[in-house]
Design an enzyme around this catalytic site. Structure first.
Site, PDB file in Angstrom:
ATOM      1  N   ASN A 155      -0.205 -56.358  28.128  1.00  0.00           N
ATOM      2  CA  ASN A 155      -0.703 -55.215  27.354  1.00  0.00           C
ATOM      3  C   ASN A 155      -1.691 -55.661  26.280  1.00  0.00           C
ATOM      4  OD1 ASN A 155       1.173 -56.506  25.774  1.00  0.00           O
ATOM      5  ND2 ASN A 155       2.027 -54.673  24.856  1.00  0.00           N
TER       6      ASN A 155
ATOM      7  N   ASN B 246      25.440 -74.063  18.850  1.00  0.00           N
ATOM      8  CA  ASN B 246      24.455 -74.823  18.073  1.00  0.00           C
ATOM      9  C   ASN B 246      25.083 -75.932  17.255  1.00  0.00           C
ATOM     10  OD1 ASN B 246      22.422 -73.203  18.982  1.00  0.00           O
ATOM     11  ND2 ASN B 246      22.437 -71.879  17.185  1.00  0.00           N
TER      12      ASN B 246
ATOM     13  N   TYR C 148      33.843 -69.698  28.613  1.00  0.00           N
ATOM     14  CA  TYR C 148      34.606 -69.085  29.710  1.00  0.00           C
ATOM     15  C   TYR C 148      33.979 -69.473  31.044  1.00  0.00           C
ATOM     16  CZ  TYR C 148      36.824 -66.092  26.212  1.00  0.00           C
ATOM     17  OH  TYR C 148      37.534 -65.630  25.132  1.00  0.00           O
TER      18      TYR C 148
ATOM     19  N   HIS D 193      17.222 -61.181  14.822  1.00  0.00           N
ATOM     20  CA  HIS D 193      17.707 -61.981  15.953  1.00  0.00           C
ATOM     21  C   HIS D 193      17.700 -61.197  17.264  1.00  0.00           C
ATOM     22  CE1 HIS D 193      20.947 -64.035  18.294  1.00  0.00           C
ATOM     23  NE2 HIS D 193      20.486 -65.125  17.707  1.00  0.00           N
TER      24      HIS D 193
END
Lengths: 504, 160
Positions: free
Chosen positions: A222, A301, A315, A208
């Site tokens: 690249n 989710n 918050y 994750h």
């Protein structure tokens, strides 16, 4: 008989062409990005040799010029000046010289740039006249899988990268499951690694954190793998979760935020959440934000109506990010609520994975780092911008989706990196610095087609009959000749006409 | 009969070992893929924030400084006796905190080292008290700003 028929058709089409109404002003072309096509009130003119007003004036005033020539030069100068005055040109005698023999005129705006250019072009003394076009490059990185990264294009990053590709001096903290720092698309991007709680730094058993870090700042251009939102950024890998479930305890999260704040992070990404608000976390977040750190978190989710109970996203001083799909729909899993601030791509996002490969996964976890990445780009442009301004800019420049205005699913809307960066640099409506002076002047103003500096040349461009890479009136001249000669078709003429006057 | 008792004893012993192991391994409550349905926090851990200067470490330092400031032994003894009687003295405050720790079954105290006024500690307990009981104990101490469980959060990735 055949020739007469063709000439009749050509004359008929020409008459139609003349009758096509043209806009008297067209500073902005309606493109998806709504970019201005040319600089308002500026015209570039090249006069034929010796026919520039300034040259004529000099000639008229020169002692070595015969009286007849003086008189002729003065008359031509006065005619040119009168014409310029009628077009609102205010600097006939003091134009800026773009290159030798090419001048940049300023107008007072009373006559549209397009009309002024068209009128000048008809003047015998003028070789060509054209608007001061803007040119935009769309940066396309050469990363092998960039074409699959719909998310990058959706939030307008190729255009945003014209303004900045980020800065390695801006640190983005990733509080997550760790980052595989030796992933070929992440090597050299991790500037700090630290473990919290029971976690040792430098590993990611979950994948994750590696995915999140790749979205924020995978090695870009690249020729390998994927592109990151930032081409240059310093990623702080703060490993606060190291079990197989991807869980974090409050103790580790608060310590990681504290560490990020005290070690130079400008933005913290937290693709995590839980149902309980905590005083300890709220306190440390308030301190971090007060010290100039922007904090971005997943909205959650758990689907509709649950975002307000998902912390730290809920918050008020944290930017809570919902997830969108490739079609700009809200992702089915994305938590909604009054605390969702903005949204970003989060469904089927391709990024780096912890086994050295790449993986496409979904979640508000994947949406959050897009926002954190754009915040890092904003800081690269202006490191002293306040977190409250960052949030306000992201909201005010977001593409409004769903219910008009702010809504509980998308928040203010899906973020737009270019629009946000434009606002950071204080140039919300001002485009990038234009390349003044087209190196290959077109013989007729190509107003309706936004010129592309890297445009494909040859006959691959629709309507480009003379194969010079530009659709212009020269194509028409050649078409006319060839039609009369019987070597061109009406279809070719129609193609040219459609491209040349698209949108009119 | 004796053999039966032996088997029963072994069974009880094995069951006890299993339960103890299970308790240790599953220190975290599994929240599933999205969580939110259960109250989730680390078992036997909680976080205490003390008011500025009133945490155990600061109080200990303060007491040591105050004693050292007394010039002679008599003054030091007098100071200690006086403080013992004074309910708002640093020593009394420290004692109430340490008593609370004992009541809550705290076996480990760790300063989280967070920036800002007032120290925050991660406390680990022996598991004899529930979170509600621990909260009740600490809520009574005036030096404590707040006490809360060591909540658990998870990554926000529904599909793997």
């Amino acid at each position: 008989m055949k020739n007469t028929l063709i000439i009749s058709i050509v004359l008929l089409l020409t008459a139609q062409l003349i009758c096509i109404p043209r806009p008297s002003y067209a500073v902005y072309e309606e493109t998806t990005e709504f970019k201005p096509v040319f600089v308002p009130n500026e015209i570039i003119v090249k006069y034929k040799p010796g026919m520039a007003p300034l040259d004529l004036k000099t000639q008229a005033e020169s002692l070595s010029t015969s009286n007849t020539n003086k008189s002729s030069a003065l008359e031509s100068y006065n005619q040119a000046k009168l014409l310029n005055q009628s077009l609102g040109i205010v600097n006939t005698d003091t134009p800026a010289e773009v290159v030798d023999g090419v001048v940049l005129y300023q107008t007072n705006g009373q006559v549209g740039v397009e009309d002024a250019v068209n009128r000048l072009y008809l003047d015998d003394s003028v070789e060509y006249a054209e608007p001061n076009y803007y040119y935009y490059s769309l940066v396309t990185p050469n990363d092998q899988q960039f074409s699959q990264q719909w998310d990058m294009k959706k939030i307008n990053l190729p255009s945003a990268w014209d303004k900045t590709k980020g800065s390695s001096s801006i640190k983005a903290a990733v509080i997550d499951t760790g980052v595989m720092s030796n992933h070929s698309d992440l090597t050299g991007k991790i500037v700090d690694q630290k473990g919290f709680g029971l976690c040792s730094p430098g590993a990611d058993i979950k994948g994750h954190g590696t995915h999140v870090a790749g979205t924020i700042g995978a090695k870009t251009n690249n020729t390998t793998g994927v592109a990151g939102v930032n081409w240059d950024v310093g990623i702080m890998d703060l490993r606060a979760s190291c079990d197989s479930r991807g869980s974090f305890d409050l103790n580790s999260i608060t310590r990681a935020i504290d560490y990020a704040m005290n070690n130079g992070a400008k933005v913290i990404n937290m693709s995590l959440g839980g149902p309980r608000g905590s005083r300890a976390m709220a306190d440390i977040i308030t301190q971090a934000v007060s010290s100039g750190v922007t904090i971005v978190a997943a909205s959650g989710n758990a689907g509709p109506g649950t975002a307000d109970n998902n912390f730290p996203g809920a918050y008020p001083n944290v930017i809570s990010v919902g997830s969108t799909t490739i079609n700009d729909q809200i992702s089915s899993f994305s938590s909604t609520g009054s605390t969702v601030d903005v949204s970003a791509p989060g469904s089927n996002i391709l990024s780096t994975w912890n086994n050295g490969s790449y993986r496409s996964i979904s979640g508000t976890s994947m949406a959050s780092p897009h926002v954190a990445g754009v915040v890092a780009l904003m800081y690269a442009l202006n490191p002293s911008i306040r977190p409250s301004e960052v949030k306000s800019i992201l909201e005010s420049t977001a593409v409004d989706l769903g219910t008009p205005g702010r809504d509980n699913a998308f928040g203010a809307g899906r973020i737009d990196a270019l629009a946000a960066l434009n606002k950071v640099s204080g140039s919300g409506s001002t485009p990038p610095t234009p390349i003044v002076g087209n190196p290959t002047p077109t013989p007729y103003p190509n107003i309706t087609n936004n010129p592309q500096p890297t445009g494909t040349g040859g006959c691959t461009v629709l309507g480009d009959y003379d194969c010079n890479g530009v659709v212009d009136k020269a194509d028409y001249t050649k078409l006319l000749t060839d039609l009369i000669a019987g070597t061109a078709t009406i279809k070719k003429f129609e193609e040219w006409r459609r491209v040349m006057y698209a949108g009119q | 009969m004796a053999r039966k008792s032996l088997y029963l004893s072994i069974l009880i012993l094995l069951l006890s070992v299993f339960l103890f192991t299970y308790h240790q391994v599953h220190a975290y409550i599994d929240m599933g893929s999205t969580g939110y349905t259960k109250e989730s926090y680390a078992k036997n851990q909680f976080i205490v924030k003390f008011k500025p200067g009133l945490d155990p470490k600061s109080l200990k330092s303060k007491i040591a400084r105050e004693i050292n400031n007394q010039t002679d032994l008599i003054s030091k003894i007098r100071f200690i006796v006086k403080n013992f009687r004074n309910p708002s003295s640093s020593e009394k405050q420290l004692r109430s905190i340490l008593n609370a720790q004992k009541s809550a079954g705290v076996i480990k105290v760790e300063d989280m080292g967070l920036t800002g006024p007032g120290k925050t500690y991660l406390m680990t307990t022996d598991g004899t008290k529930t979170h509600d009981q621990i909260k009740s104990i600490y809520d009574k101490i005036p030096q404590v700003d707040y006490v809360e469980p060591n909540y658990i959060y998870t990554i926000q990735q529904p599909t793997l």
